[in-house]
Structure formats: C-alpha cells, structure tokens
Design a protein around this motif. Structure first.
Motif, PDB file in Angstrom:
ATOM      1  N   THR A 136       0.865  -1.159  -0.080  1.00  8.99           N
ATOM      2  CA  THR A 136      -0.016   0.115  -0.001  1.00  8.99           C
ATOM      3  C   THR A 136       0.755   1.391  -0.025  1.00  8.99           C
ATOM      4  OG1 THR A 136       0.007  -0.170   2.591  1.00  8.99           O
ATOM      5  CG2 THR A 136      -1.956  -1.295   1.155  1.00  8.99           C
ATOM      6  N   VAL A 137       0.399   2.420  -0.489  1.00 12.37           N
ATOM      7  CA  VAL A 137       1.085   3.605  -0.645  1.00 12.37           C
ATOM      8  C   VAL A 137       0.393   4.636   0.199  1.00 12.37           C
ATOM      9  CG1 VAL A 137       1.882   5.268  -2.193  1.00 12.37           C
ATOM     10  CG2 VAL A 137       2.045   2.858  -2.803  1.00 12.37           C
ATOM     11  N   ARG A 138       0.997   5.518   0.971  1.00 11.34           N
ATOM     12  CA  ARG A 138       0.240   6.711   1.895  1.00 11.34           C
ATOM     13  C   ARG A 138       1.130   7.870   1.103  1.00 11.34           C
ATOM     14  NH1 ARG A 138       1.834   7.438   7.814  1.00 11.34           N
ATOM     15  NH2 ARG A 138       4.008   7.499   6.872  1.00 11.34           N
ATOM     16  N   LEU A 139       0.009   8.762   0.838  1.00  9.88           N
ATOM     17  CA  LEU A 139       0.044  10.217   0.254  1.00  9.88           C
ATOM     18  C   LEU A 139      -0.352  11.201   1.237  1.00  9.88           C
ATOM     19  CD1 LEU A 139      -1.122   8.067  -2.361  1.00  9.88           C
ATOM     20  CD2 LEU A 139      -0.598  10.125  -3.550  1.00  9.88           C
ATOM     21  N   VAL A 140       0.732  12.201   1.546  1.00 10.64           N
ATOM     22  CA  VAL A 140       0.272  13.242   2.534  1.00 10.64           C
ATOM     23  C   VAL A 140       0.461  14.546   1.758  1.00 10.64           C
ATOM     24  CG1 VAL A 140       0.801  14.443   4.706  1.00 10.64           C
ATOM     25  CG2 VAL A 140       0.754  11.960   4.400  1.00 10.64           C
ATOM     26  N   PHE A 141      -0.137  15.456   1.792  1.00  7.00           N
ATOM     27  CA  PHE A 141       0.233  16.922   1.149  1.00  7.00           C
ATOM     28  C   PHE A 141       0.230  17.763   2.429  1.00  7.00           C
ATOM     29  CE2 PHE A 141      -1.212  20.952  -0.281  1.00  7.00           C
ATOM     30  CZ  PHE A 141      -0.164  21.183  -1.479  1.00  7.00           C
ATOM     31  N   LEU A 142       1.267  18.450   2.480  1.00  6.26           N
ATOM     32  CA  LEU A 142       1.439  19.425   3.648  1.00  6.26           C
ATOM     33  C   LEU A 142       1.561  20.596   2.895  1.00  6.26           C
ATOM     34  CD1 LEU A 142       4.253  17.612   5.609  1.00  6.26           C
ATOM     35  CD2 LEU A 142       1.680  17.777   6.097  1.00  6.26           C
ATOM     36  N   PRO A 143       0.728  21.639   3.133  1.00  6.86           N
ATOM     37  CA  PRO A 143       0.614  22.996   2.487  1.00  6.86           C
ATOM     38  C   PRO A 143       1.767  23.773   3.071  1.00  6.86           C
ATOM     39  CG  PRO A 143      -1.629  22.374   3.368  1.00  6.86           C
ATOM     40  CD  PRO A 143      -0.646  21.482   3.585  1.00  6.86           C
ATOM     41  N   SER A 144       2.238  24.655   2.374  1.00  5.20           N
ATOM     42  CA  SER A 144       3.034  25.680   2.987  1.00  5.20           C
ATOM     43  C   SER A 144       2.873  26.572   3.819  1.00  5.20           C
ATOM     44  CB  SER A 144       3.682  26.669   1.608  1.00  5.20           C
ATOM     45  OG  SER A 144       4.161  25.709   0.624  1.00  5.20           O
ATOM     46  N   GLU A 145       1.410  26.640   3.819  1.00  6.72           N
ATOM     47  CA  GLU A 145       0.807  27.462   4.903  1.00  6.72           C
ATOM     48  C   GLU A 145       0.007  26.639   5.671  1.00  6.72           C
ATOM     49  OE1 GLU A 145       1.261  30.620   6.191  1.00  6.72           O
ATOM     50  OE2 GLU A 145       2.879  30.876   4.703  1.00  6.72           O
TER      51      GLU A 145
END
Length: 96
Positions: free
Chosen positions: A23-32
């Motif tokens: 399985t693959v985990r994706l996380v998006f961390l915004p700059s703000e």
C-alpha cells in the motif's frame, strides 16, 4: 498554463511512502498549514501514480516520483494542488 479565477492553487509538498504490504500513503503538507494533515492511502503504486497525475503532476513527473518511491520506499515533491484536492488531505473534526 492559464488558470481560471475559480481555480485556487495551494502550494506545498506531496510526500509518498510505500508500505511493506504494497500500500502507498500520500500526504500533502501545504506551505501555510490550513488544518491537520490527513493521509490518503492507495492499494498499490499503479493507483498512486494515477493519483499523482490527478493531483496535477505531469505524466513524466508522476512516473519519476513512482520510480523514486519504488526504489527508496519514500519520496516527496514540491507542487501546488487545487483547493478541492487539498481538502482531501485535511483532517476535519466534526463540530459538537
């Protein structure tokens, strides 16, 4: 590429890691920071690569990201996503 007025982009970092079970985990961390990050999990790298493109990466960059994840088990890329996509990565707490 010309963006329409209604297409707000959120800059940040897309982080991807491959688990031992495939399985693959994706996380998006915004700059703000907008809220707590909430990961999206996919069943395999094929599905993750399709999501990379859906999230706005070019097919070439998506393939390169997939290859890096396959090789190193983890990778990240600076990118900007639409507000709608960014919302998928936010942990929403129901109001009481």
């Amino acid at each position: 590429m010309v963006e329409s007025a209604g297409m707000a982009k959120i800059p940040g970092k897309l982080m991807v890691d491959l688990h031992p079970n495939g399985t693959v985990r994706l996380v998006f961390l915004p700059s703000e920071p907008l809220a707590n990050a909430s990961p999206v999990q996919t069943k395999d790298l094929d599905t993750a690569e399709a999501l990379f493109v859906e999230y706005g990466l070019s097919a070439e960059l998506a393939a390169a990201l997939r290859n890096e994840v396959e090789r190193n088990k983890v990778a990240s890329v600076e990118t900007s996503v639409d507000e709608e996509i960014g919302a998928k990565f936010r942990n929403t707490v129901p109001s009481r």
